[in-house]
Design a protein around this motif. Sequence first.
Motif, PDB file in Angstrom:
ATOM      1  N   ARG A   1       0.632  -1.382   0.091  1.00 40.54           N
ATOM      2  CA  ARG A   1       0.115   0.202  -0.073  1.00 40.54           C
ATOM      3  C   ARG A   1       0.836   1.328   0.002  1.00 40.54           C
ATOM      4  O   ARG A   1       1.489   1.717   0.997  1.00 40.54           O
ATOM      5  N   VAL A   2       0.837   1.995  -1.037  1.00 43.22           N
ATOM      6  CA  VAL A   2       1.403   3.190  -1.015  1.00 43.22           C
ATOM      7  C   VAL A   2       0.637   4.554  -0.800  1.00 43.22           C
ATOM      8  O   VAL A   2      -0.511   4.441  -1.624  1.00 43.22           O
ATOM      9  N   VAL A   3       0.722   5.297  -0.056  1.00 40.96           N
ATOM     10  CA  VAL A   3      -0.109   6.421  -0.048  1.00 40.96           C
ATOM     11  C   VAL A   3       0.877   7.687  -0.470  1.00 40.96           C
ATOM     12  O   VAL A   3       2.257   8.027   0.129  1.00 40.96           O
ATOM     13  N   ILE A   4       0.255   8.605  -1.328  1.00 38.93           N
ATOM     14  CA  ILE A   4       0.958   9.863  -1.691  1.00 38.93           C
ATOM     15  C   ILE A   4       0.401  10.911  -1.277  1.00 38.93           C
ATOM     16  O   ILE A   4      -1.077  10.945  -1.570  1.00 38.93           O
ATOM     17  N   VAL A   5       0.854  11.973  -0.477  1.00 33.47           N
ATOM     18  CA  VAL A   5       0.289  13.062   0.103  1.00 33.47           C
ATOM     19  C   VAL A   5       0.708  14.161  -0.825  1.00 33.47           C
ATOM     20  O   VAL A   5       1.693  14.555  -0.904  1.00 33.47           O
ATOM     21  N   GLY A   6      -0.587  14.945  -1.576  1.00 33.51           N
ATOM     22  CA  GLY A   6      -0.134  15.827  -2.358  1.00 33.51           C
ATOM     23  C   GLY A   6      -0.208  15.842  -3.696  1.00 33.51           C
ATOM     24  O   GLY A   6       0.513  14.733  -4.240  1.00 33.51           O
ATOM     25  N   CYS A   7      -0.902  16.277  -4.639  1.00 29.98           N
ATOM     26  CA  CYS A   7      -1.041  16.073  -6.250  1.00 29.98           C
ATOM     27  C   CYS A   7      -0.576  17.519  -6.893  1.00 29.98           C
ATOM     28  O   CYS A   7      -1.298  17.704  -7.725  1.00 29.98           O
ATOM     29  N   GLY A   8       0.759  17.990  -6.292  1.00 26.41           N
ATOM     30  CA  GLY A   8       1.322  19.030  -7.004  1.00 26.41           C
ATOM     31  C   GLY A   8       2.188  18.439  -7.861  1.00 26.41           C
ATOM     32  O   GLY A   8       1.851  17.211  -8.536  1.00 26.41           O
TER      33      GLY A   8
ATOM     34  N   ARG B   1      -5.909  18.045  -0.698  1.00 27.91           N
ATOM     35  CA  ARG B   1      -7.036  18.744  -0.006  1.00 27.91           C
ATOM     36  C   ARG B   1      -7.747  19.517  -1.023  1.00 27.91           C
ATOM     37  O   ARG B   1      -8.698  20.256  -0.326  1.00 27.91           O
ATOM     38  N   THR B   2      -7.278  19.688  -2.353  1.00 24.12           N
ATOM     39  CA  THR B   2      -8.081  20.375  -3.381  1.00 24.12           C
ATOM     40  C   THR B   2      -8.569  18.986  -4.245  1.00 24.12           C
ATOM     41  O   THR B   2      -7.666  18.043  -4.320  1.00 24.12           O
ATOM     42  N   ASN B   3      -9.382  19.488  -5.148  1.00 25.63           N
ATOM     43  CA  ASN B   3      -9.707  18.529  -5.840  1.00 25.63           C
ATOM     44  C   ASN B   3      -8.878  18.774  -7.590  1.00 25.63           C
ATOM     45  O   ASN B   3      -9.213  17.888  -8.453  1.00 25.63           O
ATOM     46  N   HIS B   4      -8.060  19.665  -7.424  1.00 24.63           N
ATOM     47  CA  HIS B   4      -7.310  19.834  -8.830  1.00 24.63           C
ATOM     48  C   HIS B   4      -5.800  20.074  -8.500  1.00 24.63           C
ATOM     49  O   HIS B   4      -5.277  20.288  -7.399  1.00 24.63           O
ATOM     50  N   HIS B   5      -5.155  19.743  -9.765  1.00 21.37           N
ATOM     51  CA  HIS B   5      -3.710  19.949  -9.834  1.00 21.37           C
ATOM     52  C   HIS B   5      -3.449  21.400 -10.296  1.00 21.37           C
ATOM     53  O   HIS B   5      -4.411  21.782 -11.367  1.00 21.37           O
TER      54      HIS B   5
ATOM     55  N   ILE C   1       4.712   8.526   0.475  1.00 24.13           N
ATOM     56  CA  ILE C   1       5.719   9.946  -0.260  1.00 24.13           C
ATOM     57  C   ILE C   1       4.896  11.093   0.150  1.00 24.13           C
ATOM     58  O   ILE C   1       3.522  11.083  -0.065  1.00 24.13           O
ATOM     59  N   VAL C   2       5.695  12.172   0.738  1.00 27.23           N
ATOM     60  CA  VAL C   2       4.722  13.263   1.323  1.00 27.23           C
ATOM     61  C   VAL C   2       5.507  14.297   0.317  1.00 27.23           C
ATOM     62  O   VAL C   2       6.468  14.617   0.257  1.00 27.23           O
ATOM     63  N   ALA C   3       4.398  14.940  -0.373  1.00 26.15           N
ATOM     64  CA  ALA C   3       4.611  15.880  -1.390  1.00 26.15           C
ATOM     65  C   ALA C   3       3.696  17.118  -1.006  1.00 26.15           C
ATOM     66  O   ALA C   3       3.041  17.508  -2.095  1.00 26.15           O
TER      67      ALA C   3
ATOM     68  N   ALA D   1      10.765  19.242  -8.500  1.00 23.65           N
ATOM     69  CA  ALA D   1       9.549  18.468  -7.766  1.00 23.65           C
ATOM     70  C   ALA D   1       9.313  17.468  -8.591  1.00 23.65           C
ATOM     71  O   ALA D   1       9.125  16.208  -8.121  1.00 23.65           O
ATOM     72  N   LYS D   2       9.348  17.470  -9.870  1.00 20.96           N
ATOM     73  CA  LYS D   2       8.938  16.406 -10.734  1.00 20.96           C
ATOM     74  C   LYS D   2      10.233  15.596 -10.729  1.00 20.96           C
ATOM     75  O   LYS D   2       9.732  14.139 -10.868  1.00 20.96           O
ATOM     76  N   GLN D   3      11.225  15.757 -10.874  1.00 26.17           N
ATOM     77  CA  GLN D   3      12.275  14.791 -10.786  1.00 26.17           C
ATOM     78  C   GLN D   3      12.421  14.167  -9.569  1.00 26.17           C
ATOM     79  O   GLN D   3      12.682  13.006  -9.631  1.00 26.17           O
ATOM     80  N   MET D   4      12.044  14.788  -8.459  1.00 30.46           N
ATOM     81  CA  MET D   4      12.015  13.975  -7.270  1.00 30.46           C
ATOM     82  C   MET D   4      10.887  13.135  -7.022  1.00 30.46           C
ATOM     83  O   MET D   4      10.993  12.012  -6.617  1.00 30.46           O
ATOM     84  N   GLY D   5       9.847  13.511  -7.566  1.00 30.92           N
ATOM     85  CA  GLY D   5       8.634  12.472  -7.752  1.00 30.92           C
ATOM     86  C   GLY D   5       9.117  11.139  -8.484  1.00 30.92           C
ATOM     87  O   GLY D   5       8.601  10.091  -8.053  1.00 30.92           O
ATOM     88  N   ARG D   6       9.581  11.466  -9.734  1.00 34.99           N
ATOM     89  CA  ARG D   6      10.090  10.183 -10.491  1.00 34.99           C
ATOM     90  C   ARG D   6      11.158   9.443  -9.858  1.00 34.99           C
ATOM     91  O   ARG D   6      10.991   8.132  -9.579  1.00 34.99           O
ATOM     92  N   HIS D   7      11.942  10.080  -8.889  1.00 35.91           N
ATOM     93  CA  HIS D   7      12.859   9.367  -8.510  1.00 35.91           C
ATOM     94  C   HIS D   7      12.454   8.633  -7.038  1.00 35.91           C
ATOM     95  O   HIS D   7      12.810   7.391  -6.861  1.00 35.91           O
TER      96      HIS D   7
END
Length: 449
Positions: free
Chosen positions: A9-16, A38-42, A109-111, A337-343
């Motif tokens: 189970r992977v939890v990711i916090v934040g969809c920025g 906490r928002t419905n949008h990126h 993953i906390v983002a 941030a994007k590169q860290m997400g992929r990493h």
Amino acid sequence: MPDIAHRPRVVIVGCGFGGLEATRALARADVDITLIDRTNHHLFQPLLYQVATAGLAAPAISAPIRHILRRQIAAGRLTVLLAEVQDIDAARRQVRLDDGTRVPYDHLIVAAGATHGYFGHDEWARHAPGLKTLADAFELRNRVLKAFEHAERHPGQREEWLTFAVIGGGPTGVEMAGTMAEIAHHTLHDEFRHIDSRQARVVLIEGADRVLGALPPDLSRRAQAQLERLGVEVRTGCRVTHVDAQGVTAQVQGQEAPWRLHARTVVWAAGVAASPLGRALHATTGVALDRAGRVVVEPDLGIAGHPEIQVIGDLAAAKSHPRDGEPTPVPGVSPAAKQMGRHAAANLQRRLRGEPAQPFRYVDYGSLATIGRKAAVAQVELPLLGELRLSGYPAWVFWLFVHIYFLIGFRNRLMVLVDWAWAYWTFQRHARVVVEAPPAASPSQEDGS
Ligand SMILES: Cc1cc2nc3c(=O)[nH]c(=O)nc-3n(C[C@H](O)[C@H](O)[C@H](O)COP(=O)(O)OP(=O)(O)OC[C@H]3O[C@@H](n4cnc5c(N)ncnc54)[C@H](O)[C@@H]3O)c2cc1C
């Protein structure tokens, strides 16, 4: 149908930028993902100033998370929750949501990004809102547009309503100041009977001795010259010591007496502070935080003693680890941030295969800052050719296409292109709609108007 009970189970916090990239990179992994925002949008924050200055409408720079990730949801690997994570319990491996629900994880993953920082003066926030969310952009747009309306109605207060202060000469402050000057000098100039909007003052206040301090000094100088051509007064070496409903007080380098600017509209673009989830992680794992509250991560973006937790994006005080050379701090920008997400996604999969996690290495493609119409500066790293520095119209065209390219979704790109083309030829800003905020939300403009 695979049995999801056996999937990690992977939890990711934040969809920025960071969280979205991590989610996408895990799309084909045999894991069960819960993405919580906490928002419905990126939100495409680099163009947020366009919403704040009425150039673009909100849907042009944001998209529903469910729609962006509909294929992963349909594939049965992703659950999206609209909720705020309020706490993290590393011992029980759970995150707690705003309604008290607990979501368990095997990997986290906390983002959660960053928010405004007022250098310990949170009381300034009500007079000088910052720009981070769509709600902030609507608030600023209201304040800027209503300032001209107040000036039209109140002859005795014209000067203070027609003075706009922007605190902070980084990319956001420069964009806001340049565009506000454009609105005053071009967009509104023939729409009022009792005021001449072209007499508005836009003052950009920066504590350091130059704007855009992250760029080389020659580009800072060119940026300042372009701002001044647009009609912005640039005050460098000017450290703000107080903000209230009537304006800003600052200490000017080399001067004893404080400097006071009477301005009824003040924009804060000076400081950022990490998401409060940094403190939650510190409380539950003992991880160190830096002065801005960012989580000091290990070279692989994990937390010391808790390799199952990774922190990415603006919330992480991360270092880039080049193959040769010393580690260097990673900047708080969207490509990082994007590169860290992929990493983080790749390291998570390495761990699942029993392989060691790899240190993060940031690839820097350069920096861009727009100033206004036909005005921008850019420092770009080109493969084989090396560094290229651009200023003025070429930099602006480059900035424009880069931002359209990175926007999410074909429809958004088309909308932005059409809106910008229209604005370019007409000087008009079509999103000039004032939606009244509840009275408490804009106290400094309510006082004495
Ligand atoms: C006005 C502005 C202009 C910018 N311009 C540029 C630019 O031109 N170029 C550039 O490269 N960078 C720019 N940046 C910086 C860039 O946007 C950030 O570096 C990037 O967004 C960081 O990505 P992130 O994923 O760490 O955080 P974010 O993109 O901020 O995403 C964080 C997400 O977490 C969610 N969240 C936060 N707390 C919680 C919680 N407790 N529970 C659930 N969800 C939560 C938020 O809703 C958000 O969706 C700009 C930033 C701003 C504010």
